[in-house]
Design an enzyme around this catalytic site. Structure first.
Site, PDB file in Angstrom:
ATOM      1  N   ASP A  30       0.867  -1.186   0.000  1.00 13.04           N
ATOM      2  CA  ASP A  30       0.000   0.000   0.000  1.00 13.04           C
ATOM      3  C   ASP A  30       0.900   1.231   0.000  1.00 13.04           C
ATOM      4  OD1 ASP A  30      -3.249   0.318   0.788  1.00 13.04           O
ATOM      5  OD2 ASP A  30      -2.025   2.110   1.098  1.00 13.04           O
ATOM      6  N   GLU A 148     -15.016  -9.696  -5.651  1.00  9.85           N
ATOM      7  CA  GLU A 148     -15.131  -9.935  -4.207  1.00  9.85           C
ATOM      8  C   GLU A 148     -16.529  -9.520  -3.772  1.00  9.85           C
ATOM      9  OE1 GLU A 148     -12.774 -11.107  -1.969  1.00  9.85           O
ATOM     10  OE2 GLU A 148     -14.573 -10.989  -0.735  1.00  9.85           O
ATOM     11  N   GLU A 152     -18.888  -5.137   4.433  1.00  6.50           N
ATOM     12  CA  GLU A 152     -18.235  -4.527   5.592  1.00  6.50           C
ATOM     13  C   GLU A 152     -18.993  -4.969   6.836  1.00  6.50           C
ATOM     14  OE1 GLU A 152     -17.468  -0.313   5.192  1.00  6.50           O
ATOM     15  OE2 GLU A 152     -16.882  -0.627   3.107  1.00  6.50           O
ATOM     16  N   PHE A 254     -32.780  -7.689   2.821  1.00  3.38           N
ATOM     17  CA  PHE A 254     -32.649  -6.491   1.986  1.00  3.38           C
ATOM     18  C   PHE A 254     -34.000  -5.880   1.617  1.00  3.38           C
ATOM     19  CE2 PHE A 254     -28.320  -5.119   0.931  1.00  3.38           C
ATOM     20  CZ  PHE A 254     -27.673  -5.960   1.828  1.00  3.38           C
ATOM     21  N   ALA A 257     -36.956  -1.284   4.868  1.00  4.61           N
ATOM     22  CA  ALA A 257     -37.268   0.076   4.413  1.00  4.61           C
ATOM     23  C   ALA A 257     -36.750   1.073   5.441  1.00  4.61           C
ATOM     24  CB  ALA A 257     -38.770   0.232   4.243  1.00  4.61           C
ATOM     25  N   CYS A 265     -19.885   1.303  -1.820  1.00  2.00           N
ATOM     26  CA  CYS A 265     -20.112   0.356  -2.927  1.00  2.00           C
ATOM     27  C   CYS A 265     -21.421   0.585  -3.676  1.00  2.00           C
ATOM     28  CB  CYS A 265     -20.051  -1.074  -2.398  1.00  2.00           C
ATOM     29  SG  CYS A 265     -18.491  -1.426  -1.583  1.00  2.00           S
ATOM     30  N   LYS A 268     -22.066   4.119  -5.609  1.00  2.00           N
ATOM     31  CA  LYS A 268     -21.164   4.419  -6.742  1.00  2.00           C
ATOM     32  C   LYS A 268     -21.203   3.307  -7.786  1.00  2.00           C
ATOM     33  CE  LYS A 268     -17.153   1.927  -5.594  1.00  2.00           C
ATOM     34  NZ  LYS A 268     -16.531   0.893  -6.385  1.00  2.00           N
ATOM     35  N   LYS A 328     -23.746   1.970   7.919  1.00  2.00           N
ATOM     36  CA  LYS A 328     -24.522   0.858   8.471  1.00  2.00           C
ATOM     37  C   LYS A 328     -23.835   0.440   9.765  1.00  2.00           C
ATOM     38  CE  LYS A 328     -22.188  -3.014   6.215  1.00  2.00           C
ATOM     39  NZ  LYS A 328     -22.339  -4.236   5.459  1.00  2.00           N
TER      40      LYS A 328
HETATM   41  C1  UGA Z   1     -22.217  -4.381  -0.423  1.00  2.00           C
HETATM   42  C2  UGA Z   1     -22.697  -5.786  -0.833  1.00  2.00           C
HETATM   43  O1  UGA Z   1     -23.713  -6.234   0.086  1.00  2.00           O
HETATM   44  C3  UGA Z   1     -21.522  -6.772  -0.817  1.00  2.00           C
HETATM   45  O2  UGA Z   1     -21.943  -8.046  -1.265  1.00  2.00           O
HETATM   46  C4  UGA Z   1     -20.432  -6.235  -1.747  1.00  2.00           C
HETATM   47  O3  UGA Z   1     -19.294  -7.086  -1.762  1.00  2.00           O
HETATM   48  C5  UGA Z   1     -20.006  -4.853  -1.271  1.00  2.00           C
HETATM   49  O4  UGA Z   1     -21.141  -3.985  -1.278  1.00  2.00           O
HETATM   50  C6  UGA Z   1     -18.952  -4.344  -2.207  1.00  2.00           C
HETATM   51  O5  UGA Z   1     -19.268  -4.089  -3.372  1.00  2.00           O
HETATM   52  O6  UGA Z   1     -17.781  -4.317  -1.847  1.00  2.00           O
HETATM   53  P1  UGA Z   1     -21.664  -3.225   1.917  1.00  2.00           P
HETATM   54  O7  UGA Z   1     -21.430  -1.969   1.135  1.00  2.00           O
HETATM   55  O8  UGA Z   1     -20.695  -3.630   2.966  1.00  2.00           O
HETATM   56  O9  UGA Z   1     -21.770  -4.485   0.916  1.00  2.00           O
HETATM   57  O10 UGA Z   1     -23.079  -3.032   2.634  1.00  2.00           O
HETATM   58  P2  UGA Z   1     -24.519  -3.726   2.599  1.00  2.00           P
HETATM   59  O11 UGA Z   1     -24.614  -4.655   3.732  1.00  2.00           O
HETATM   60  O12 UGA Z   1     -24.839  -4.231   1.251  1.00  2.00           O
HETATM   61  O13 UGA Z   1     -25.439  -2.468   2.912  1.00  2.00           O
HETATM   62  C7  UGA Z   1     -25.473  -1.370   1.996  1.00  2.00           C
HETATM   63  C8  UGA Z   1     -26.435  -0.313   2.450  1.00  2.00           C
HETATM   64  O14 UGA Z   1     -27.765  -0.761   2.315  1.00  2.00           O
HETATM   65  C9  UGA Z   1     -26.287   0.123   3.916  1.00  2.00           C
HETATM   66  O15 UGA Z   1     -26.336   1.532   3.984  1.00  2.00           O
HETATM   67  C10 UGA Z   1     -27.485  -0.512   4.600  1.00  2.00           C
HETATM   68  O16 UGA Z   1     -27.909   0.214   5.718  1.00  2.00           O
HETATM   69  C11 UGA Z   1     -28.506  -0.460   3.479  1.00  2.00           C
HETATM   70  N1  UGA Z   1     -29.600  -1.438   3.618  1.00  2.00           N
HETATM   71  C12 UGA Z   1     -29.339  -2.770   3.624  1.00  2.00           C
HETATM   72  C13 UGA Z   1     -30.924  -1.002   3.695  1.00  2.00           C
HETATM   73  O17 UGA Z   1     -31.201   0.218   3.672  1.00  2.00           O
HETATM   74  N2  UGA Z   1     -31.921  -1.923   3.805  1.00  2.00           N
HETATM   75  C14 UGA Z   1     -31.674  -3.257   3.827  1.00  2.00           C
HETATM   76  O18 UGA Z   1     -32.644  -4.039   3.919  1.00  2.00           O
HETATM   77  C15 UGA Z   1     -30.359  -3.685   3.730  1.00  2.00           C
END
Ligand code: UGA
Length: 438
Positions: A30, A148, A152, A254, A257, A265, A268, A328
């Protein structure tokens, strides 16, 4: 197997440590000296449950080292590229400068028979372009794309026991078998555990990643769209989600609401997908993602609207307690965080915004020093005219409305994650507002 991991952020640091734990000899590279110093001490440079333990465990084996010297990759057989692909400033497309820089630095150190595996989320077509770049430089290393899917907050588990593996291989049979053999060796533990593996071409591997994130974002925005309809009709979106979620084809996950999705992720990635589809002349195929994005952004506005409403449309000088700053729970990441966005918008309306989070205060402060941050929950809510839950950490999710009531100036709560039982809060004298709930 000797492995290098280029880029030691949320993805690369966990991947490097996981590979070392699985028995490989790993060097992480890095450019950030602060991050490297922490990693060398066996400390996680960001909050990720289980990562400090994994770093210490892997570090103790002597198989995990970190450096800023790219020449340290020499001798590794497999090189993972795990650098970031943020949204380009002023555009929807992905900024690939870190990916290109990583390849430019790596190529001179590659030997015949080496395999490079891209893990970064990239627009479809990138792997083919990078393979050409490698070939043009005279390198005969093989390139694979190995997206991947780690989340998080669960990154350690997702890295050690992924739910699937995808190998995007080059078209030339010799390079493809070299790349596949190296990836199979790297992931031997997971493959022995019968982890599903999809072996495919570059374009499919790249698209698997962005379409998975687009699907997740769409699912969240779908339920948030139902939330808007529920608000116009008096229906309850959480009951609706439970009821449709019982259908195995739909599933309840998922369908939470609330204030919507954020992070480094989903937002973007859907924008970069739209930009890439436009370039390919297929913009209309993913035009719905524009609505997905718009619904998501409207929910942030709705949370602010509820707060302003509860303040009788005079937010200026009023005290608002914001619970949560990370995008989150189980993360300190504030990239495109709905919680931080809501806090900043309320501050912009003249409210005295007090914000708290168990892990993300320092990251939030670095971006928005104008907010009033408190480590203590009690300090944050004391004297508040409205309490807003925006990131559903357990410590905020399971609050006792009776216990919080004596601390606040007025019993107003906006539940940006639909985490509370409205009846319980109302019974304790609170005015409760959820999203898509009566
Ligand atoms: C997301 C994907 O879930 C991963 O599979 C992927 O590898 C990752 O992006 C990436 O591209 O690296 P992540 O960004 O860690 O993972 O977070 P998520 O758990 O997907 O949550 C994303 C957002 O959705 C959060 O702000 C969460 O609060 C929100 N969310 C999630 C909701 O508003 N409602 C839900 O029911 C679930």
């Amino acid at each position: 197997m000797r492995i290098s991991v280029i880029g030691c952020g949320y993805l690369g640091a966990v991947h490097a440590a996981a590979m070392a734990k699985l028995g490989h000899d790993v060097v992480g590279v890095d450019v950030d000296p602060v991050k490297l110093a922490a990693l060398r001490r066996g400390e996680a440079p960001f909050f990720e449950p289980g990562l400090p333990e994994l770093l210490l465990e892997a570090g103790a084996t002597g198989r995990l080292t970190f450096t800023d010297d790219i020449s340290a990759v020499r001798g590794a057989k497999l090189h993972f590229i795990a650098v970031g692909t943020p949204q380009r400033q002023g555009a929807n497309s992905a900024d690939l400068r870190f990916v290109d820089a990583a390849f430019d630095q790596l190529i001179p150190h590659l030997s015949a028979g080496d395999v490079v595996a891209g893990k970064s989320t990239v627009p479809v077509g990138t792997a083919a372009r990078l393979a050409e770049k490698m070939a043009a430089s005279g390198s005969d290393a093989a390139l694979a794309w190995n997206p991947e899917f780690l989340r998080e907050g669960f990154a350690v588990k997702d890295s050690l026991t992924p739910d699937r593996l995808v190998f995007g291989l080059p078209p030339e049979p010799a390079a493809a078998s070299l790349a596949q053999a190296a990836l199979r060796e790297a992931y031997a533990t997971a493959l022995d555990d019968a982890t599903p593996l999809v072996v495919t071409d570059y374009a499919t591997a790249e698209l698997v990643k962005v379409s998975a994130n687009a699907f997740l974002a769409t699912k969240i925005s779908f339920i948030n769209a139902m939330s808007e309809i529920a608000e116009a009709t008096g229906a309850d979106v959480t009951q609706l989600a439970d009821a449709i979620g019982f259908d195995g084809r739909i599933g309840r996950r998922f369908l939470g609401a609330g204030v919507g999705f954020g992070g480094g992720c989903l937002p973007k990635d859907i924008r970069a997908f739209m930009a890439r589809a436009e370039e390919l002349g297929r913009g209309e195929s993913v035009a719905f993602l524009k609505e997905v994005d718009a619904i998501n952004m409207r929910r942030r506005h709705k949370v602010v609207e509820h707060v302003v409403d509860l303040l009788d449309h005079e937010p200026y000088g009023k005290t608002v307690a914001v619970l949560g700053l990370a995008f989150k729970p189980h993360s300190d990441d504030v990239r495109d965080s709905p919680a931080l966005d809501v806090a900043v918008r309320l501050k912009g309306l003249g409210a005295n915004v007090r914000a708290t989070d168990p892990e993300a205060i320092e990251n939030a402060r670095a971006l928005h020093p104008q907010l009033d941050y408190h480590a203590s929950f009690e300090e944050t809510v004391t004297g508040a005219d409205v309490v807003v839950l925006v990131t559903e950490w357990d410590q905020y999710r399971y609050l006792d409305p009776e216990a919080v009531a004596p601390l606040v100036a007025a019993r107003n709560v906006v539940d940006g994650r639909n985490s509370y039982d409205p009846a319980r809060w109302r019974a304790a004298g609170w005015t409760y507002r959820g999203l898509g709930r009566p």
